[in-house]
Design a protein around this motif. Structure first.
Motif, short mmCIF file in Angstrom:
data_model
loop_
_atom_site.label_atom_id
_atom_site.label_comp_id
_atom_site.label_asym_id
_atom_site.label_seq_id
_atom_site.Cartn_x
_atom_site.Cartn_y
_atom_site.Cartn_z
N PRO A 126 58.23 -10.11 84.27
CA PRO A 126 56.83 -9.77 84.54
C PRO A 126 55.82 -10.43 83.60
O PRO A 126 54.95 -9.78 83.05
N LEU A 127 55.97 -11.74 83.39
CA LEU A 127 55.06 -12.49 82.51
C LEU A 127 54.49 -13.69 83.27
O LEU A 127 55.24 -14.47 83.87
N THR A 128 53.15 -13.82 83.25
CA THR A 128 52.47 -14.97 83.87
C THR A 128 51.89 -15.84 82.77
O THR A 128 51.25 -15.31 81.85
N VAL A 129 52.13 -17.15 82.85
CA VAL A 129 51.56 -18.05 81.84
C VAL A 129 50.46 -18.91 82.49
O VAL A 129 50.59 -19.32 83.64
N ILE A 130 49.39 -19.14 81.71
CA ILE A 130 48.31 -20.03 82.18
C ILE A 130 48.51 -21.38 81.49
O ILE A 130 48.59 -21.45 80.27
N ILE A 131 48.62 -22.45 82.32
CA ILE A 131 48.79 -23.81 81.79
C ILE A 131 47.83 -24.75 82.53
O ILE A 131 47.26 -24.37 83.56
N LYS A 132 47.67 -25.96 82.01
CA LYS A 132 46.83 -26.96 82.70
C LYS A 132 47.46 -27.27 84.05
O LYS A 132 48.67 -27.41 84.16
N LYS A 133 46.64 -27.41 85.09
CA LYS A 133 47.20 -27.72 86.41
C LYS A 133 47.19 -29.23 86.64
O LYS A 133 46.41 -29.95 86.01
N ASN A 134 48.04 -29.70 87.55
CA ASN A 134 47.95 -31.10 87.96
C ASN A 134 47.20 -31.19 89.28
O ASN A 134 46.78 -30.17 89.85
N CYS A 135 47.04 -32.44 89.80
CA CYS A 135 46.17 -32.60 90.97
C CYS A 135 46.81 -32.09 92.27
O CYS A 135 46.14 -31.94 93.28
N ARG A 136 48.10 -31.79 92.23
CA ARG A 136 48.75 -31.24 93.44
C ARG A 136 48.31 -29.82 93.75
O ARG A 136 48.38 -29.37 94.88
N VAL A 137 47.89 -29.09 92.72
CA VAL A 137 47.52 -27.67 92.92
C VAL A 137 46.08 -27.60 93.45
O VAL A 137 45.15 -28.05 92.76
N PRO A 138 45.88 -27.08 94.66
CA PRO A 138 44.53 -27.06 95.23
C PRO A 138 43.56 -26.21 94.40
O PRO A 138 43.96 -25.19 93.83
N ASP A 139 42.28 -26.63 94.37
CA ASP A 139 41.26 -25.88 93.64
C ASP A 139 41.07 -24.47 94.20
O ASP A 139 40.69 -23.56 93.48
N THR A 140 41.33 -24.30 95.49
CA THR A 140 41.17 -22.95 96.08
C THR A 140 42.16 -21.98 95.44
O THR A 140 41.84 -20.80 95.28
N VAL A 141 43.35 -22.48 95.09
CA VAL A 141 44.35 -21.60 94.48
C VAL A 141 43.90 -21.14 93.10
O VAL A 141 44.13 -19.99 92.70
#
Ligand code: AMP
Ligand code: MG
Length: 351
Positions: free
Chosen positions: A99-114
């Motif tokens: 039950p742990l969520t990490v925030i990391i830099k996204k790459n360009c494959r991940v849509p901005d809406t997400v």
């Protein structure tokens, strides 16, 4: 739209078919609610911007409140980010699946809406076999917030999901009641020091034990109208809110019970229906009011598991007010109090 509801029964052939059906819906751009160990999630293809838009629409969720991307293997991290710090692997190896969520830099494959327009992405590997099999079978990753209507308590059973989202999504996988009952811990890993954005089952002490140092988002225990803006956009909304006006009562056990009794009597005398949310240890103090017992103070995990269901139950009973006993801020108690205070709009009486 008709919402299909399918139960996980433990029969491997049947369950495989249910998961295949759900995966097929995801591949076609549809939405499936599924069980995880924290709460039920509302999933869509994480690489499909339209699926993400459908999730916001089905929940009535503000589009600046990003989704968590669910993966089924630690190695999936590199598909979402070109910049995964080594320390994220330290946490992943210690707490995933979990039950742990990490925030990391996204790459360009991940849509901005997400990601609600952010340049970071939230990622979690859930510790629920059905969830992981469903993600794998979908052949993609699953973007999923909690499977409730925006502003309602997170769902801890398939019935809760159906109450909120029946007719608005394609399918619900009914995996029975949930283990933990509070959403995942969120930790921002994009700075020099990990920052706790949302408390959960994995506590700050546990994170410190793994990585040495953890900072707290200053907005964590402040109100929605507080001056500090939370770093997790979702934490700024008045979440988990029951329809009734809720108040947390804090102090020595006997004094808390006396105060709640007095408030309940006053409500009843004025024609209001009062709800009481207490621990096993305190329940015998009360003989009037609609009481829900969350569990024993010696078992804070039990309190956490029953919290959201209790808030929904009070809505069903149609109470006008709810008085909740406060819990110690230790261990998962910190996350319980975070959700209680949000549900109460930070309304606290100290006795
Ligand atoms: P839910 O799964 O419904 O609890 O919602 C996901 C939570 O994760 C919300 O509180 C979001 O604000 C938070 N979240 C998702 N992505 C990010 C991100 N990139 N940065 C900070 N918080 C995030
Ligand atoms: Mg949520």
């Amino acid at each position: 739209m008709d919402t299909i509801i399918e139960k996980i029964t433990g029969d491997s052939g049947h369950d495989r078919q249910v998961i295949q059906k759900a995966a097929a819906i995801i591949k076609k751009g549809g939405l499936v609610a599924f069980p995880t160990e924290t709460v039920y999630g509302l999933g869509g293809d994480a690489f499909d911007a339209d699926a993400a838009s459908k999730i916001y629409a089905a929940k009535g969720r503000p589009s600046d409140n990003p989704l968590i991307v669910h993966i089924s293997d630690i190695s999936d991290l590199t598909e979402l980010s070109d910049d995964v710090p080594e320390v994220v692997y330290t946490l992943a190896e210690r707490f995933w699946p979990g039950p742990l969520t990490v925030i990391i830099k996204k790459n360009c494959r991940v849509p901005d809406t997400v990601t609600g327009g952010l340049d970071t992405v939230a990622v979690r590997l859930p510790d629920n076999e059905t969830a992981r099999k469903f993600i794998k079978a979908s052949g993609t990753f699953i973007a999923a917030p909690s499977a409730n209507l925006s502003g309602r308590p997170s769902p801890t059973s398939a019935e809760h999901v159906a109450e909120d989202l029946s007719g608005r999504i394609d399918m619900i996988i009914d995996g029975g009641d949930i283990d933990i009952g509070l959403e995942s811990t969120i930790v921002d890993m994009t700075g020099d020091v990990p920052v706790l954005l949302r408390p959960g089952f994995v506590t700050a002490e546990m994170l410190c034990g793994a990585v040495g140092e953890v900072a707290y988002d200053p907005a964590l225990m402040s109100g929605v109208d507080g001056e500090v803006r939370p770093k997790a956009p979702g934490m700024k909304y008045r979440h988990y809110a029951p329809k009734a006006e809720m108040t947390v009562v804090e102090g020595e056990r006997g004094a808390v019970a006396d105060k709640i009794k007095q408030l309940v009597r006053n409500d009843i005398s004025q024609g209001r229906k009062a709800g009481i949310m207490v621990s096993e240890e305190n329940k015998d103090f009360f003989c009037e009011g609609e009481m829900i017992c969350l569990g024993s103070r010696t078992n804070p995990e039990e309190i956490a598991r029953h919290l959201f269901g209790a808030l929904r139950e009070f809505d069903e009973r149609g109470v006008d007010t709810i008085y909740a006993e406060a819990f110690p801020l230790e261990g998962i108690g910190y996350a319980v109090m975070n959700r209680l205070l949000k549900a109460a709009g930070q309304r606290v009486i100290k006795v």
